[in-house]
Design a protein around this motif. Structure first.
Motif, mmCIF file in Angstrom:
data_model
loop_
_atom_site.group_PDB
_atom_site.id
_atom_site.type_symbol
_atom_site.label_atom_id
_atom_site.label_comp_id
_atom_site.label_asym_id
_atom_site.label_seq_id
_atom_site.Cartn_x
_atom_site.Cartn_y
_atom_site.Cartn_z
ATOM 1 N N GLY A 145 0.934 -1.406 0.298
ATOM 2 C CA GLY A 145 0.162 -0.358 -0.052
ATOM 3 C C GLY A 145 0.864 1.045 0.045
ATOM 4 O O GLY A 145 0.730 2.075 -0.445
ATOM 5 N N LEU A 146 1.686 1.176 0.771
ATOM 6 C CA LEU A 146 2.447 2.588 0.539
ATOM 7 C C LEU A 146 3.780 3.194 -0.520
ATOM 8 O O LEU A 146 3.706 3.944 -0.847
ATOM 9 N N PRO A 147 4.384 2.023 -0.847
ATOM 10 C CA PRO A 147 4.599 2.314 -2.011
ATOM 11 C C PRO A 147 4.148 2.442 -3.152
ATOM 12 O O PRO A 147 4.191 3.537 -4.200
ATOM 13 N N LEU A 148 2.653 1.994 -3.319
ATOM 14 C CA LEU A 148 2.154 2.095 -4.284
ATOM 15 C C LEU A 148 1.986 3.944 -4.480
ATOM 16 O O LEU A 148 1.636 4.092 -5.044
ATOM 17 N N VAL A 149 1.064 4.464 -3.022
ATOM 18 C CA VAL A 149 0.400 5.655 -2.472
ATOM 19 C C VAL A 149 1.379 7.059 -3.116
ATOM 20 O O VAL A 149 1.651 8.223 -3.513
ATOM 21 N N ASP A 150 3.127 6.902 -2.545
ATOM 22 C CA ASP A 150 4.387 6.977 -2.902
ATOM 23 C C ASP A 150 4.890 7.437 -3.884
ATOM 24 O O ASP A 150 5.007 8.270 -3.916
ATOM 25 N N ASN A 151 4.198 6.774 -5.144
ATOM 26 C CA ASN A 151 5.081 6.470 -6.336
ATOM 27 C C ASN A 151 4.053 7.109 -6.653
ATOM 28 O O ASN A 151 4.081 7.995 -7.576
ATOM 29 N N VAL A 152 2.572 6.511 -6.676
ATOM 30 C CA VAL A 152 1.171 7.297 -7.757
ATOM 31 C C VAL A 152 0.707 9.016 -7.033
ATOM 32 O O VAL A 152 1.252 10.258 -7.860
ATOM 33 N N LEU A 153 1.280 9.098 -5.826
ATOM 34 C CA LEU A 153 1.402 10.940 -5.469
ATOM 35 C C LEU A 153 2.247 11.610 -5.822
ATOM 36 O O LEU A 153 2.015 12.621 -6.086
ATOM 37 N N SER A 154 3.664 11.111 -5.882
ATOM 38 C CA SER A 154 4.646 11.982 -6.844
ATOM 39 C C SER A 154 4.898 12.169 -7.992
ATOM 40 O O SER A 154 5.839 12.764 -8.087
ATOM 41 N N GLY A 155 3.933 11.177 -8.584
ATOM 42 C CA GLY A 155 3.853 11.313 -10.254
ATOM 43 C C GLY A 155 5.077 10.474 -10.703
ATOM 44 O O GLY A 155 5.543 9.988 -11.514
ATOM 45 N N LYS A 156 6.065 9.563 -9.486
ATOM 46 C CA LYS A 156 7.056 8.569 -10.003
ATOM 47 C C LYS A 156 6.677 7.494 -10.392
ATOM 48 O O LYS A 156 7.039 6.270 -9.524
ATOM 49 N N VAL A 157 6.109 6.727 -11.335
ATOM 50 C CA VAL A 157 5.751 5.435 -11.852
ATOM 51 C C VAL A 157 6.591 5.443 -12.825
ATOM 52 O O VAL A 157 6.570 6.455 -13.742
ATOM 53 N N MET A 158 6.370 4.260 -13.737
ATOM 54 C CA MET A 158 6.710 4.330 -14.971
ATOM 55 C C MET A 158 6.001 4.413 -16.010
ATOM 56 O O MET A 158 4.719 3.794 -16.034
ATOM 57 N N SER A 159 6.160 4.212 -17.095
ATOM 58 C CA SER A 159 5.850 4.738 -17.830
ATOM 59 C C SER A 159 5.567 2.528 -19.250
ATOM 60 O O SER A 159 6.535 2.131 -18.506
ATOM 61 N N VAL A 160 4.368 2.282 -19.918
ATOM 62 C CA VAL A 160 4.532 0.936 -20.220
ATOM 63 C C VAL A 160 4.448 0.952 -21.589
ATOM 64 O O VAL A 160 3.714 2.137 -22.118
ATOM 65 N N GLN A 161 4.748 0.069 -22.145
ATOM 66 C CA GLN A 161 4.698 -0.357 -23.536
ATOM 67 C C GLN A 161 4.397 -1.725 -23.383
ATOM 68 O O GLN A 161 4.624 -2.361 -23.639
ATOM 69 N N MET A 162 3.196 -0.871 -24.451
ATOM 70 C CA MET A 162 2.455 -1.989 -25.058
ATOM 71 C C MET A 162 2.676 -2.358 -25.578
ATOM 72 O O MET A 162 3.711 -1.975 -27.125
ATOM 73 N N GLU A 163 2.654 -3.935 -25.764
ATOM 74 C CA GLU A 163 2.550 -4.773 -27.490
ATOM 75 C C GLU A 163 2.414 -4.193 -28.826
ATOM 76 O O GLU A 163 3.132 -3.712 -29.917
ATOM 77 N N SER A 164 0.518 -3.819 -28.419
ATOM 78 C CA SER A 164 -0.168 -3.388 -29.451
ATOM 79 C C SER A 164 -0.708 -2.356 -28.871
ATOM 80 O O SER A 164 -2.005 -2.216 -28.632
ATOM 81 N N PRO A 165 -0.107 -0.957 -28.844
ATOM 82 C CA PRO A 165 -2.003 -0.217 -27.994
ATOM 83 C C PRO A 165 -2.345 0.607 -29.203
ATOM 84 O O PRO A 165 -3.077 1.031 -28.127
ATOM 85 N N VAL A 166 -2.179 0.620 -30.719
ATOM 86 C CA VAL A 166 -3.356 0.422 -31.085
ATOM 87 C C VAL A 166 -4.686 -0.742 -31.135
ATOM 88 O O VAL A 166 -3.760 -2.415 -31.689
ATOM 89 N N VAL A 167 -5.454 -0.266 -31.459
ATOM 90 C CA VAL A 167 -6.516 -1.453 -31.162
ATOM 91 C C VAL A 167 -7.619 -1.513 -32.436
ATOM 92 O O VAL A 167 -8.301 -0.495 -31.947
ATOM 93 N N LYS A 168 -7.508 -2.570 -32.834
ATOM 94 C CA LYS A 168 -8.616 -2.230 -34.150
ATOM 95 C C LYS A 168 -9.464 -2.727 -33.815
ATOM 96 O O LYS A 168 -9.661 -3.426 -33.023
ATOM 97 N N ALA A 169 -10.797 -2.789 -35.144
ATOM 98 C CA ALA A 169 -11.704 -3.084 -34.500
ATOM 99 C C ALA A 169 -12.532 -4.539 -34.121
ATOM 100 O O ALA A 169 -11.701 -5.551 -34.381
ATOM 101 N N GLY A 170 -12.582 -4.781 -32.758
ATOM 102 C CA GLY A 170 -12.972 -6.181 -32.786
ATOM 103 C C GLY A 170 -11.540 -7.354 -32.366
ATOM 104 O O GLY A 170 -12.303 -8.152 -32.240
#
Length: 678
Positions: free
Chosen positions: A395-420
């Motif tokens: 709990g504490l590490p989560l709110v520590d990171n989120v409230l400070s904005g020090k969170v990791m960026s996530v690179q999706m394999e497929s950020p563009v999702v086609k219809a269906g």
């Protein structure tokens, strides 16, 4: 090598075949066939057993919690959900019981039970006398002390000359070797401390070892069934003890104390221990013991911002009862919007009670047939641990990171999702016995095509390693026995403004996340399938903006102390003030305050703004306390002066009292001082 969590937790209870006087009895809920027992003490080899539920009596038989008893007896337990059967192993001896059957087996031989194993309040009950005696113990009711005593056979030791690794570093035991006592492995505590990561110092004491690890204080106590973490006792089944001049610890307490995990290789007999890296990025507020003013609820609150939030916290306990299938949807957010983009937050909190490591994922399905969507600005954080101290390790590490904005960026394999199509956004392994917490923010926007946005976000789980993106079932049924929150709401941020605090007036306090006046994350306010939601009055996953107007009519510079205190139970969290983030240490309800800021008020009007996030395992509500420092000091001085006057008046009224008092002080002084006085 794949890391596996070997520490198991079984939430069940067992019955004791011992009659006890009704003086201990407290009636169970109406309609139940058992009576709850208050004040009953059970000892295993003279060590009291701590239960998570009170013992009960059924048909003149005493029922007590299974997990605590079996752990105290050093027995390993397994629950077979499909066959509703319990098996336990200790010192190579195996016993088996089946729910509602009055026949048990010891090493394959049938034994008649006075009371069959049964289910009560979602707990498993079995006869304790049978269990204790099956493992060679003696079970006795002590009429004088009103206690049940279980005495196990004398301890047996064996040594194993196989390596132990901490964070992939082989421990150097010197001439020492790891030992096994009644089936439980012990290793030298100092060897573990010397190889733990992070800032760690320790000091040997007569009763154990004191450890300062990052921001956490830990005391390992010899021959006690607990470890003290930041002043709180964490119960353990097997105490540390001195073996040939070396303090040894059971390996299975590492997840509870350090938040790590261990893996045993049955072929090589090697043990691999992993202790987490330093967790916190910001300092903790200082706290003091003080009984503060009883707070009142905030008058009103409202949503702020447009980042909708999806809470996946029910079922919190992941087991074969709550997850009947191998591949399931935990929760979902069904979105249909004419906007060009929608902001999201997904918060998850789950505890695995499954037999093996499972996989949890966040997926997104494009339900449109006319456009493509894209996930952008995807960032967040996650933590998992087998530690019972989840506030600190998740709990504490989560709110520590989120409230400070020090969170990791996530690179999706497929950020563009086609219809269906459906895409996997993020996945997490969750070993048996682990708590997993995660929080991710992202935006879904139209990439190309026509028509409104239409998509579904899911949290899903697979027990067998299936493709997470292929899981599109309806969400599993709510776990009504543990009503943790689940739902979707229009915003992940709340705001409230307290009534103006006037400098120089008496201490005042307000409470937020009180489940009443600021309960915006209710079932009624939810989005989507409200019948399958449970309210989130604790606002987990959300941040809370609190505005505090300050009025100063004195014409002088005054200091207003703004502090926070616990109200509903042990509290942890984080707060941002003036752009700085601070962690709120463990606070006990109504007896401890942590000071956030001493606000210097020099103008007639001022404003203090706080942003608060509650750690995922915290008890609520949270109190915000306001007091003028100068006035408080004057009150303390006046109280002391009044006490001095009263003492002086008492001495004048009774001259002999002053002489008597002086005689007492003289008798307590060192010998050379007494001689000088005489």
């Amino acid at each position: 090598m794949k890391k596996k969590m070997i520490t198991a937790f079984l939430s069940s209870t067992l019955a004791m075949n011992v009659f006890l006087p009704n003086v201990y009895a407290k009636e169970a809920p109406k309609g139940a066939s058992v009576t709850e027992m208050a004040g009953l003490t059970i000892l295993v080899n003279e060590i009291p057993v701590v239960f998570d539920v009170p013992p009960v009596m059924k048909n003149d038989r005493t029922l007590v919690p299974l997990r605590a008893i079996f752990e105290a007896m050093d027995a390993n337990v397994n629950w077979d959900e499909k066959n509703r059967a319990i098996s336990a192993i200790k010192n190579e001896k195996n016993i088996n019981l089946v729910i509602d059957s009055d026949v048990a087996q010891i090493e394959g031989e049938d034994h008649k039970l006075d009371v069959p194993a049964t289910i009560y309040k979602d707990r498993t009950l079995v006869p304790l006398r049978f269990v204790g005696e099956a493992f060679g113990g003696e079970v006795v009711w002590d009429e004088n002390t009103k206690k049940i005593k279980i005495t196990l056979p004398d301890t047996t030791f064996q040594t194993i000359d196989a390596p132990v690794y901490v964070n992939d570093n082989k421990l150097d035991f010197g001439s020492f070797t790891r030992i096994v006592r009644n089936g439980v492995t012990f290793i030298p505590l100092q060897s573990v401390l010397d190889n733990a990561s992070g800032e760690l110092t320790w000091k040997q004491q007569d009763d154990g070892i004191d450890v300062q690890w990052n921001e956490t204080k830990i005391k390992f106590v010899k021959d006690k069934n607990y470890v003290i973490v930041d002043g709180e006792q964490i119960q353990i089944a097997n105490p540390l003890f001195d073996y040939k001049g070396t303090l040894v610890m059971p390996i299975n307490i590492i997840p509870k104390v350090f938040g790590g995990y261990s893996h045993y290789d049955a072929d090589t007999k090697e043990i691999f221990i992993y202790i987490n890296q330093a967790k916190f990025k910001h300092e903790f507020l200082k706290k003091e013991e003080v009984i503060f003013k009883k707070p009142t609820n905030v008058e009103k609150a409202s949503f702020a911002g447009n980042r909708r939030i999806m809470i996946s916290d029910n079922p919190e306990n992941l087991n074969d009862r709550t997850l009947p299938e191998d591949n399931v949807t935990l929760w979902h957010d069904d979105v249909q919007s004419g906007d060009a983009a929608v902001n999201h937050r997904v918060f998850g909190w789950h505890i695995s009670e499954l037999d093996k490591t499972a996989t949890v994922g966040i997926t997104i399905e494009n339900l449109s047939s006319t456009n493509e969507i894209e996930v952008v600005d995807f960032k967040g954080t996650n933590r998992k641990t087998a530690n019972g101290w989840v506030n600190w390790d998740v709990g504490l590490p989560l709110v520590d990171n989120v409230l400070s904005g020090k969170v990791m960026s996530v690179q999706m394999e497929s950020p563009v999702v086609k219809a269906g199509q459906t895409a996997l956004m993020k996945s997490f392994d969750i070993p048996k016995g682990n708590t997993l917490g995660f929080q991710y923010d992202f935006t879904v926007k139209k990439k190309s095509g026509t028509g409104e946005l239409k998509y579904k976000i899911r949290t899903v789980l697979s027990k067998n390693g299936s493709d997470l993106a292929s899981i599109k079932s309806k969400p599993v049924e709510l776990d009504q026995t543990a009503k943790h929150p689940r739902g979707v709401w229009s915003s992940s941020q709340l705001t409230t403004e307290l009534p103006p605090y006037e400098v120089g007036t008496e201490e005042t306090a307000y409470q937020i996340s009180n489940g009443a006046t600021d309960n915006l994350m209710s079932q009624e306010n939810g989005l989507g399938d409200k019948e399958q939601m449970i309210k989130n009055p604790g606002h987990f996953g959300a941040s809370y903006l609190v505005k505090i107007p300050i009025i100063n009519k004195t014409g002088e510079s005054k200091t207003v102390r703004v502090s926070v205190g616990a109200r509903g139970g042990i509290y942890n969290g984080a707060v941002k003030v003036d752009g700085k983030v601070y962690l709120i240490p463990t606070l006990k309800p109504m007896t401890e305050l942590a000071t956030i800021i001493d606000y210097v008020s020099e103008k007639e009007k001022g404003l203090v703004e706080l942003e608060i996030m509650h750690a995922g395992g915290s008890a609520l509500p949270l109190a915000i306390d306001l007091v003028t420092v100068e006035e408080k000091l004057e009150q303390i001085e006046e109280t002391q002066e009044l006490k001095n006057v009263q003492d002086a008046e008492n001495n004048v009224q009774d001259p002999g009292k002053l002489a008597e008092s002086q005689d007492v002080k003289n008798s307590q002084a060192p010998q050379e001082v007494q001689e000088n006085v005489q």
